[in-house]
Design a protein around this motif. Structure first.
Motif, PDB file in Angstrom:
ATOM      1  N   HIS A  17       0.846  -1.179   0.000  1.00 53.03           N
ATOM      2  CA  HIS A  17       0.000   0.000   0.000  1.00 53.03           C
ATOM      3  C   HIS A  17       0.885   1.232   0.000  1.00 53.03           C
ATOM      4  O   HIS A  17       2.013   1.212   0.486  1.00 53.03           O
ATOM      5  CB  HIS A  17      -0.880  -0.037   1.260  1.00 53.03           C
ATOM      6  N   VAL A  18       0.401   2.318  -0.539  1.00 61.59           N
ATOM      7  CA  VAL A  18       1.202   3.537  -0.679  1.00 61.59           C
ATOM      8  C   VAL A  18       1.691   4.044   0.677  1.00 61.59           C
ATOM      9  O   VAL A  18       2.812   4.532   0.807  1.00 61.59           O
ATOM     10  CB  VAL A  18       0.406   4.617  -1.445  1.00 61.59           C
ATOM     11  N   VAL A  19       0.891   3.890   1.714  1.00 60.75           N
ATOM     12  CA  VAL A  19       1.294   4.370   3.041  1.00 60.75           C
ATOM     13  C   VAL A  19       2.446   3.536   3.579  1.00 60.75           C
ATOM     14  O   VAL A  19       3.408   4.066   4.141  1.00 60.75           O
ATOM     15  CB  VAL A  19       0.083   4.344   4.005  1.00 60.75           C
ATOM     16  N   VAL A  20       2.376   2.216   3.381  1.00 61.45           N
ATOM     17  CA  VAL A  20       3.439   1.334   3.859  1.00 61.45           C
ATOM     18  C   VAL A  20       4.747   1.643   3.139  1.00 61.45           C
ATOM     19  O   VAL A  20       5.807   1.742   3.766  1.00 61.45           O
ATOM     20  CB  VAL A  20       3.034  -0.146   3.663  1.00 61.45           C
ATOM     21  N   SER A  21       4.678   1.825   1.834  1.00 58.11           N
ATOM     22  CA  SER A  21       5.883   2.141   1.061  1.00 58.11           C
ATOM     23  C   SER A  21       6.488   3.464   1.488  1.00 58.11           C
ATOM     24  O   SER A  21       7.709   3.592   1.613  1.00 58.11           O
ATOM     25  CB  SER A  21       5.555   2.182  -0.427  1.00 58.11           C
ATOM     26  N   ALA A  22       5.651   4.468   1.707  1.00 60.98           N
ATOM     27  CA  ALA A  22       6.155   5.778   2.138  1.00 60.98           C
ATOM     28  C   ALA A  22       6.812   5.675   3.513  1.00 60.98           C
ATOM     29  O   ALA A  22       7.874   6.273   3.743  1.00 60.98           O
ATOM     30  CB  ALA A  22       5.021   6.796   2.166  1.00 60.98           C
ATOM     31  N   LEU A  23       6.214   4.915   4.411  1.00 59.02           N
ATOM     32  CA  LEU A  23       6.818   4.750   5.738  1.00 59.02           C
ATOM     33  C   LEU A  23       8.144   4.007   5.650  1.00 59.02           C
ATOM     34  O   LEU A  23       9.089   4.346   6.372  1.00 59.02           O
ATOM     35  CB  LEU A  23       5.850   4.019   6.672  1.00 59.02           C
ATOM     36  N   HIS A  24       8.231   3.007   4.774  1.00 59.35           N
ATOM     37  CA  HIS A  24       9.511   2.308   4.582  1.00 59.35           C
ATOM     38  C   HIS A  24      10.585   3.285   4.138  1.00 59.35           C
ATOM     39  O   HIS A  24      11.712   3.261   4.651  1.00 59.35           O
ATOM     40  CB  HIS A  24       9.377   1.205   3.535  1.00 59.35           C
ATOM     41  N   LEU A  25      10.266   4.126   3.185  1.00 59.59           N
ATOM     42  CA  LEU A  25      11.251   5.091   2.685  1.00 59.59           C
ATOM     43  C   LEU A  25      11.613   6.126   3.747  1.00 59.59           C
ATOM     44  O   LEU A  25      12.784   6.496   3.896  1.00 59.59           O
ATOM     45  CB  LEU A  25      10.723   5.779   1.431  1.00 59.59           C
TER      46      LEU A  25
END
Length: 73
Positions: A17-25
């Motif tokens: 999900h876009v939120v998970v990817s953003a948090l990873h980055l």
């Protein structure tokens, strides 16, 4: 049929999900991985339309097909 197709494709790739990817980055940048805010913003800009197209359309199609199938039985 669409539900099974989506179920097959989900484990094939990194479809976070876009939120998970953003948090990873963001966490990667904070922990020194050489990832900046511009990378996170670029990822969100690309992943958001993908999540909308990949989530909204299959969900709409499967939810629209469900009442038609239940009326037949």
């Amino acid at each position: 049929m669409l539900t099974y197709t989506v179920g097959v494709f989900l484990p094939l790739g990194p479809l976070d999900h876009v939120v998970v990817s953003a948090l990873h980055l963001l966490f990667g940048g904070w922990l020194g991985a050489g990832v900046g805010y511009d990378d996170a913003i670029g990822n969100v800009a690309l992943a958001t339309p993908g999540n909308i197209i990949g989530g909204l359309l299959p969900m709409t199609l499967t939810h629209a097909a469900r009442p038609k199938a239940s009326r037949r039985s």
